[in-house]
Design a protein around this motif. Structure first.
Motif, PDB file in Angstrom:
ATOM      1  N   ILE A  18       6.009   8.765   3.760  1.00 17.57           N
ATOM      2  CA  ILE A  18       4.639   8.274   3.945  1.00 17.57           C
ATOM      3  C   ILE A  18       4.585   7.333   5.139  1.00 17.57           C
ATOM      4  O   ILE A  18       3.684   7.400   5.967  1.00 17.57           O
ATOM      5  CB  ILE A  18       4.145   7.553   2.673  1.00 17.57           C
ATOM      6  CG1 ILE A  18       4.190   8.503   1.479  1.00 17.57           C
ATOM      7  CG2 ILE A  18       2.725   7.014   2.874  1.00 17.57           C
ATOM      8  CD1 ILE A  18       3.978   7.826   0.146  1.00 17.57           C
ATOM      9  N   ASP A  19       5.593   6.466   5.213  1.00 11.75           N
ATOM     10  CA  ASP A  19       5.530   5.425   6.243  1.00 11.75           C
ATOM     11  C   ASP A  19       5.749   5.955   7.649  1.00 11.75           C
ATOM     12  O   ASP A  19       5.258   5.373   8.605  1.00 11.75           O
ATOM     13  CB  ASP A  19       6.531   4.308   5.932  1.00 11.75           C
ATOM     14  CG  ASP A  19       5.980   2.967   6.379  1.00 11.75           C
ATOM     15  OD1 ASP A  19       4.777   2.735   6.164  1.00 11.75           O
ATOM     16  OD2 ASP A  19       6.741   2.173   6.950  1.00 11.75           O
ATOM     17  N   LYS A  20       6.469   7.063   7.782  1.00 13.64           N
ATOM     18  CA  LYS A  20       6.623   7.602   9.138  1.00 13.64           C
ATOM     19  C   LYS A  20       5.537   8.652   9.406  1.00 13.64           C
ATOM     20  O   LYS A  20       5.797   9.709   9.960  1.00 13.64           O
ATOM     21  CB  LYS A  20       8.037   8.156   9.355  1.00 13.64           C
ATOM     22  CG  LYS A  20       8.393   9.392   8.522  1.00 13.64           C
ATOM     23  CD  LYS A  20       9.647  10.048   9.098  1.00 13.64           C
ATOM     24  CE  LYS A  20      10.210  11.203   8.329  1.00 13.64           C
ATOM     25  NZ  LYS A  20       9.362  12.115   7.621  1.00 13.64           N
ATOM     26  N   LYS A  48       0.834  -1.220   0.000  1.00  9.81           N
ATOM     27  CA  LYS A  48       0.000   0.000   0.000  1.00  9.81           C
ATOM     28  C   LYS A  48       0.862   1.262   0.000  1.00  9.81           C
ATOM     29  O   LYS A  48       0.616   2.198  -0.763  1.00  9.81           O
ATOM     30  CB  LYS A  48      -0.928   0.014   1.231  1.00  9.81           C
ATOM     31  CG  LYS A  48      -1.915  -1.122   1.269  1.00  9.81           C
ATOM     32  CD  LYS A  48      -2.761  -1.112   2.527  1.00  9.81           C
ATOM     33  CE  LYS A  48      -1.972  -1.378   3.796  1.00  9.81           C
ATOM     34  NZ  LYS A  48      -1.419  -2.754   3.894  1.00  9.81           N
ATOM     35  N   THR A  49       1.866   1.279   0.883  1.00 11.50           N
ATOM     36  CA  THR A  49       2.701   2.477   0.987  1.00 11.50           C
ATOM     37  C   THR A  49       3.585   2.628  -0.251  1.00 11.50           C
ATOM     38  O   THR A  49       3.759   3.730  -0.769  1.00 11.50           O
ATOM     39  CB  THR A  49       3.536   2.422   2.276  1.00 11.50           C
ATOM     40  OG1 THR A  49       2.634   2.233   3.380  1.00 11.50           O
ATOM     41  CG2 THR A  49       4.317   3.707   2.492  1.00 11.50           C
ATOM     42  N   THR A  50       4.117   1.514  -0.733  1.00 11.91           N
ATOM     43  CA  THR A  50       4.930   1.550  -1.955  1.00 11.91           C
ATOM     44  C   THR A  50       4.091   2.088  -3.110  1.00 11.91           C
ATOM     45  O   THR A  50       4.551   2.916  -3.900  1.00 11.91           O
ATOM     46  CB  THR A  50       5.452   0.134  -2.287  1.00 11.91           C
ATOM     47  OG1 THR A  50       6.023  -0.435  -1.110  1.00 11.91           O
ATOM     48  CG2 THR A  50       6.501   0.177  -3.381  1.00 11.91           C
ATOM     49  N   THR A  78      -5.214   8.814   1.512  1.00 15.20           N
ATOM     50  CA  THR A  78      -4.845   8.413   2.872  1.00 15.20           C
ATOM     51  C   THR A  78      -4.201   7.035   2.856  1.00 15.20           C
ATOM     52  O   THR A  78      -4.740   6.105   2.259  1.00 15.20           O
ATOM     53  CB  THR A  78      -6.097   8.365   3.775  1.00 15.20           C
ATOM     54  OG1 THR A  78      -6.789   9.601   3.653  1.00 15.20           O
ATOM     55  CG2 THR A  78      -5.712   8.152   5.225  1.00 15.20           C
ATOM     56  N   ASP A  79      -3.077   6.929   3.525  1.00 19.54           N
ATOM     57  CA  ASP A  79      -2.412   5.632   3.680  1.00 19.54           C
ATOM     58  C   ASP A  79      -2.108   5.461   5.162  1.00 19.54           C
ATOM     59  O   ASP A  79      -1.473   6.311   5.767  1.00 19.54           O
ATOM     60  CB  ASP A  79      -1.120   5.595   2.846  1.00 19.54           C
ATOM     61  CG  ASP A  79      -0.417   4.252   2.953  1.00 19.54           C
ATOM     62  OD1 ASP A  79      -1.007   3.237   2.525  1.00 19.54           O
ATOM     63  OD2 ASP A  79       0.718   4.209   3.475  1.00 19.54           O
ATOM     64  N   CYS A  80      -2.599   4.388   5.745  1.00 17.67           N
ATOM     65  CA  CYS A  80      -2.349   4.150   7.168  1.00 17.67           C
ATOM     66  C   CYS A  80      -1.330   3.029   7.319  1.00 17.67           C
ATOM     67  O   CYS A  80      -1.397   2.030   6.608  1.00 17.67           O
ATOM     68  CB  CYS A  80      -3.632   3.731   7.874  1.00 17.67           C
ATOM     69  SG  CYS A  80      -4.914   4.984   7.854  1.00 17.67           S
ATOM     70  N   PRO A  81      -0.383   3.182   8.245  1.00 18.86           N
ATOM     71  CA  PRO A  81       0.661   2.164   8.365  1.00 18.86           C
ATOM     72  C   PRO A  81       0.169   0.833   8.953  1.00 18.86           C
ATOM     73  O   PRO A  81       0.547  -0.219   8.465  1.00 18.86           O
ATOM     74  CB  PRO A  81       1.706   2.815   9.268  1.00 18.86           C
ATOM     75  CG  PRO A  81       1.006   3.922   9.956  1.00 18.86           C
ATOM     76  CD  PRO A  81      -0.128   4.341   9.095  1.00 18.86           C
ATOM     77  N   GLY A  82      -0.647   0.886   9.975  1.00 15.13           N
ATOM     78  CA  GLY A  82      -1.011  -0.367  10.637  1.00 15.13           C
ATOM     79  C   GLY A  82      -2.469  -0.729  10.408  1.00 15.13           C
ATOM     80  O   GLY A  82      -3.297   0.127  10.114  1.00 15.13           O
TER      81      GLY A  82
HETATM   82 MG    MG Z   1       2.250   0.722   4.726  1.00 15.07          MG
END
Ligand code: MG
Ligand code: GDP
Length: 394
Positions: free
Chosen positions: A49-51, A24-26, A79-83
């Protein structure tokens, strides 16, 4: 590009959903990379994005990155959420609105538990359309990519989406991010963006739906009725139209004999307008904040519904102790609060702070409820839980 031109493009809110590590983040980074090469956007790299910074909204801690980009046709907030839990919280609280979702499924894994859970939640909060990106096509055989596509179509249908029509694009977010321009590189990303432009509609205020306005306050006009004040959520009101005032289990018929916006009389009001509506023959002591002014024969009051809830942790301003079956407290909405009783599913005797669940909630008085509506349940100065109405129950 001059600013006015940007502002002219319609805006759309999207977000990446899907199982952890599926890319997703990539993909989010790759989209900005490919669009930056077209001169449409600033490149935002993976680490930025990831932090994603910790956000505190409504007391709840959510990690979410908000990335902006533009296609040829539209402006996007993504919107991108890490967890996983961040996704769930984001969807339940509606912190970042999503008009459509980009479901990322790694071809190496296929559909996984969080693929299902995110899709279900997306459906429950009223997201109607998703676009699928089958990722990591660079490291599997094409036959496997096709199999995963079929699997995703079945899953989409199972959760009430259009499994046949939903567009599925396969590619490699990583290759695109690394600058590849072949079919699984930037070409697949451009195809994805054009598909999103095409398949996810620009949100519009619904002016054709039956009208519905939560009442924020009212003023008595002796001899004429009462003015109900609020913002029209949906629909159109015409001067002289019949209407209902409904809420807390009561209802009364009236006629909207005049309407004002900014103290000027108007013949029509549309979704989004903040207005005062003169309701003929109604005494203001009948009207309570939280009731609705609405179209006749269009709405029902409910006292039972199913909801997806998140129980806040102590650090988020929530409880220390778990929530037990038949928990009774006040449920708060934008304009009203009513006491409610939370019934837990049979297989779940308690919900720990920090956990989510699907529950049934009973209200002490019936109310107009809309699927997708958000609420909180509070005890004194503690917000015990937040939730979204997923289904009204008879
Ligand atoms: Mg991610
Ligand atoms: P997220 O948890 O869904 O956000 O997944 P990430 O974007 O963090 O990706 C998880 C891992 O998969 C990372 O090591 C990425 O480099 C890798 N990855 C992402 N997309 C691709 C892809 O298209 N091909 C390959 N081979 N690896 C990928």
């Amino acid at each position: 590009v001059v600013k006015e031109e940007i502002d002219k493009k319609p805006h759309c809110n999207v977000g990446t959903i899907g199982h952890v590590d599926h890319g997703k983040t990539t993909l989010t980074a790759a989209i900005t990379k490919v669009l930056s090469e077209k001169g449409l956007t600033n490149f935002v790299n993976y680490d930025q994005i990831d932090k994603a910074p910790e956000e505190k909204r409504r007391g709840i801690t959510i990690n979410a990155a908000h990335v902006q980009y533009e296609s040829r046709l539209r402006h996007y907030a993504h919107t991108d959420c890490p967890g996983h839990i961040d996704f769930v919280k984001n969807m339940i609280t509606g912190t970042s609105q999503m008009d459509g979702a980009i479901l990322v499924v790694a071809a190496t894994d296929g559909c996984m538990p969080q693929t299902r859970e995110h899709l279900l939640l997306a459906r429950q909060i009223g997201i109607k359309r998703v676009v699928v990106f089958v990722n990591k096509a660079d490291i599997v055989d094409d036959e496997l990519v096709e199999l995963v596509e079929l699997e995703v179509r079945d899953l989409l249908t199972e959760y009430g989406f259009d499994g046949n029509e939903t567009p599925i694009i396969s590619g490699s977010a990583l290759e695109a991010l690394n600058g590849s321009h072949d079919k699984y590189g930037s070409k697949s990303i451009m195809k994805l963006i054009e598909t999103i432009d095409d398949y996810i509609p620009t949100p519009t205020r619904d002016i054709t739906a039956p009208f519905l306005m939560p009442i924020e306050g009212s003023v008595n006009i002796t001899g004429r009725g009462s003015v109900c004040i609020g913002t029209l959520l949906q629909g159109t009101i015409n001067k002289g139209q019949e209407a209902m005032i409904m809420g807390f289990g009561t209802e009364i018929k009236t006629v909207v004999s005049d309407m004002q916006i900014f103290k000027k009389s108007v013949p029509q009001c549309f979704a989004g307008d903040h207005l005062g509506a003169l309701c003929r023959g109604i005494k203001s002591d009948f009207i309570e904040r939280g009731m609705f002014l609405c179209q006749t024969e269009s709405f029902k009051q409910w006292d039972t519904f199913e909801a997806h809830i998140y129980v806040l942790t102590k650090a988020e301003g929530g409880r220390i102790k778990p929530l037990l079956h038949k928990y009774i407290q006040q449920m708060f909405n934008k304009t009203w609060n009513i006491s409610c009783c939370v019934l837990l599913p049979e297989d779940k005797p308690m919900i720990m702070p920090g956990d989510t669940a699907t529950v049934t909630i009973l209200l002490r008085k019936p109310m107009i409820l809309v699927e997708g509506q958000r609420f909180t349940v509070r005890e004194n100065d503690i917000t015990a839980l937040t939730g979204v109405i997923t289904k009204t129950l008879p």
